[in-house]
Design an enzyme around this catalytic site. Structure first.
Site, PDB file in Angstrom:
ATOM      1  CG  ASP A   1     -13.831   6.039  -0.974  1.00 31.23           C
ATOM      2  OD1 ASP A   1     -13.815   5.710   0.234  1.00 31.23           O
ATOM      3  OD2 ASP A   1     -12.780   6.233  -1.636  1.00 31.23           O
TER       4      ASP A   1
ATOM      5  CB  CYS B   1     -13.973   0.694   0.133  1.00 27.93           C
ATOM      6  SG  CYS B   1     -13.424   2.398   0.353  1.00 27.93           S
TER       7      CYS B   1
ATOM      8  CG  HIS C   1      -8.354   0.041  -2.689  1.00 26.91           C
ATOM      9  ND1 HIS C   1      -7.522  -1.028  -2.405  1.00 26.91           N
ATOM     10  CD2 HIS C   1      -9.014   0.307  -1.523  1.00 26.91           C
ATOM     11  CE1 HIS C   1      -7.684  -1.375  -1.139  1.00 26.91           C
ATOM     12  NE2 HIS C   1      -8.583  -0.590  -0.583  1.00 26.91           N
TER      13      HIS C   1
ATOM     14  NE  ARG D   1      -9.788  -5.482   0.460  1.00 26.37           N
ATOM     15  CZ  ARG D   1      -9.098  -4.439   0.967  1.00 26.37           C
ATOM     16  NH1 ARG D   1      -9.744  -3.437   1.514  1.00 26.37           N
ATOM     17  NH2 ARG D   1      -7.780  -4.398   0.889  1.00 26.37           N
TER      18      ARG D   1
ATOM     19  CD  GLN E   1     -12.901  -2.329  -0.618  1.00 20.87           C
ATOM     20  OE1 GLN E   1     -12.086  -2.209   0.278  1.00 20.87           O
ATOM     21  NE2 GLN E   1     -14.057  -2.945  -0.426  1.00 20.87           N
TER      22      GLN E   1
ATOM     23  NE  ARG F   1      -3.856   0.641   1.972  1.00 18.62           N
ATOM     24  CZ  ARG F   1      -5.062   0.689   2.558  1.00 18.62           C
ATOM     25  NH1 ARG F   1      -5.242   1.416   3.647  1.00 18.62           N
ATOM     26  NH2 ARG F   1      -6.074   0.027   2.046  1.00 18.62           N
TER      27      ARG F   1
HETATM   28  N1   CP Z   1     -11.187  -0.407   2.510  1.00 17.99           N
HETATM   29  C1   CP Z   1      -9.927  -0.415   2.951  1.00 17.99           C
HETATM   30  O1   CP Z   1      -8.979  -0.608   2.209  1.00 17.99           O
HETATM   31  O2   CP Z   1      -9.796  -0.196   4.297  1.00 17.99           O
HETATM   32  P1   CP Z   1      -8.429   0.051   5.072  1.00 17.99           P
HETATM   33  O3   CP Z   1      -7.917   1.409   4.633  1.00 17.99           O
HETATM   34  O4   CP Z   1      -8.830   0.039   6.520  1.00 17.99           O
HETATM   35  O5   CP Z   1      -7.462  -1.009   4.724  1.00 17.99           O
HETATM   36  N1  NVA Z   2     -10.196   6.641  -1.241  1.00 14.02           N
HETATM   37  C1  NVA Z   2      -9.799   6.167   0.074  1.00 14.02           C
HETATM   38  C2  NVA Z   2      -9.972   4.696   0.168  1.00 14.02           C
HETATM   39  C3  NVA Z   2      -9.677   4.123   1.530  1.00 14.02           C
HETATM   40  C4  NVA Z   2      -9.778   2.636   1.589  1.00 14.02           C
HETATM   41  C5  NVA Z   2      -8.365   6.574   0.359  1.00 14.02           C
HETATM   42  O1  NVA Z   2      -7.527   6.454  -0.538  1.00 14.02           O
HETATM   43  O2  NVA Z   2      -8.094   7.029   1.472  1.00 14.02           O
END
Ligand code: CP
Ligand code: NVA
Length: 328
Positions: A224, A264, A128, A292, A131, A101
């Protein structure tokens, strides 16, 4: 060739369907498959914070018989003392998969270029894709099929989730509608790539500022956060700009009867979604979060099998995975 999953279109439509089938098989027999027996280690590296991604990869790797190595933000030399290229060459001799990440998509591409093992995008500024696999599994479980269903995403239409819905849902043959304010719509190149996918799968793509057009008769409504990780300084302006796109009971009433709501998470009640919607009967956000785990277990297995890195462990794989190579 080593297979990576850096964005949604890294799986073709048939492959995406196979990963979802594999996820369903693994969900039905949660502790039954051990393709990471050894145990093999999976590196899960975070440059941003996480709850779902961290827990689902940790638990998922363990359930597959492997050893999860979680690296929290700032704990490795990567990013300040050591290049991506050197890091990839070192750790990919030690682990069987790298899950990362991070911020930049080009960083992920560089990691993949120098890695001997699959690299998985666990969220970047641009996509992402893990997800979306979980979301597709959830939609399929509740609506029975993906192809031909209409999915509408409202809000920050220029963020990683919007981009991944475009590519991932078009790959699944869905009709994807993305709605947000002017200036916060997907990059034209990403919308075009989704359109190309949709042309292959029988899906379609609509990008619009018109929320009513996007909502009308949709089977799945999604939103989101308006403030993604790294955008905290813009919170006040974003809250004002996206306010008209809140998913509330009135918005849900414009969708198809029996439409489902996904997010998400983490969610901000009273901003992108009202509490009555996200905590109401149409919401499947906790099934989505659980998925997930199952989707990523399937993805890791698929990438190892397709990379030719799981050959000697085939007895530990579900039959749907055993057919992956032969079906090509
Ligand atoms: N949806 C998601 O990726 O959550 P986190 O940021 O908690 O991993
Ligand atoms: N769009 C959000 C998704 C979190 C899972 C972010 O990037 O923070």
């Amino acid at each position: 060739m080593v297979r990576h999953f850096l964005k949604d279109t890294d799986l073709n439509p048939q492959e995406q369907a196979r990963v979802l089938d594999l996820a369903a098989a693994m969900k039905a027999n949660r502790y039954g498959y051990k393709p990471l027996a050894g145990p093999q280690t999976v590196a899960v590296i975070f440059d941003k914070t996480s709850t779902r991604t961290r827990f689902s990869f940790h638990a998922g790797v363990a359930e597959l018989g492997g050893n999860p190595l979680i690296v929290n933000p700032g704990e490795a030399q990567l990013g300040h003392k050591e290049s991506i290229c050197d890091t990839a060459q070192v750790i990919s001799r030690m682990v069987s998969t790298i899950v990362w990440r991070t911020y930049s998509q080009s960083g992920l591409e560089e990691m993949a270029r120098y890695s001997r093992v699959p690299v998985i995008n666990a969220l970047s500024d641009d996509y992402h894709p893990c997800q979306i696999l979980a979301d597709l599994l959830t939609i399929r479980e509740h609506l029975g099929q993906l192809a031909g269903k209409t999915v509408t995403y409202l809000g920050d239409a220029a963020n990683n989730m919007a981009n991944s819905y475009l590519l991932g849902c078009a790959t699944a043959g869905m009709h994807v509608r993305i709605a947000g304010p002017e200036g916060y719509l997907p990059a034209p190149a990403i919308a075009q790539e989704a359109q190309q996918r949709a042309a292959e799968t029988g899906g379609s793509v609509l990008v619009t500022t018109d929320m009513d057009q996007a909502l009308s008769g949709a089977d799945v409504i999604i939103t989101d956060t308006w403030v993604s990780m790294g955008q905290e300084d813009e919170k006040e302006a974003r809250t004002r700009i996206f306010a008209p796109y809140t998913v509330d009971a009135k918005a849900m009433a414009q969708a198809a009867p029996g439409a489902i709501f996904l997010h998400c998470l983490p969610a901000y009640r009273g901003y992108e979604v009202t509490a009555d919607v996200i905590d109401g009967p149409q919401s499947l956000v906790f099934d989505e979060a659980e998925n997930r785990l199952h989707a990523q277990k399937a993805l890791m297995t698929f990438l190892l099998v397709e990379s030719g890195l799981a050959e000697d462990r085939r007895t530990a794989l579900p039959s749907v995975a055993l057919t992956l190579n032969e079906e090509k």
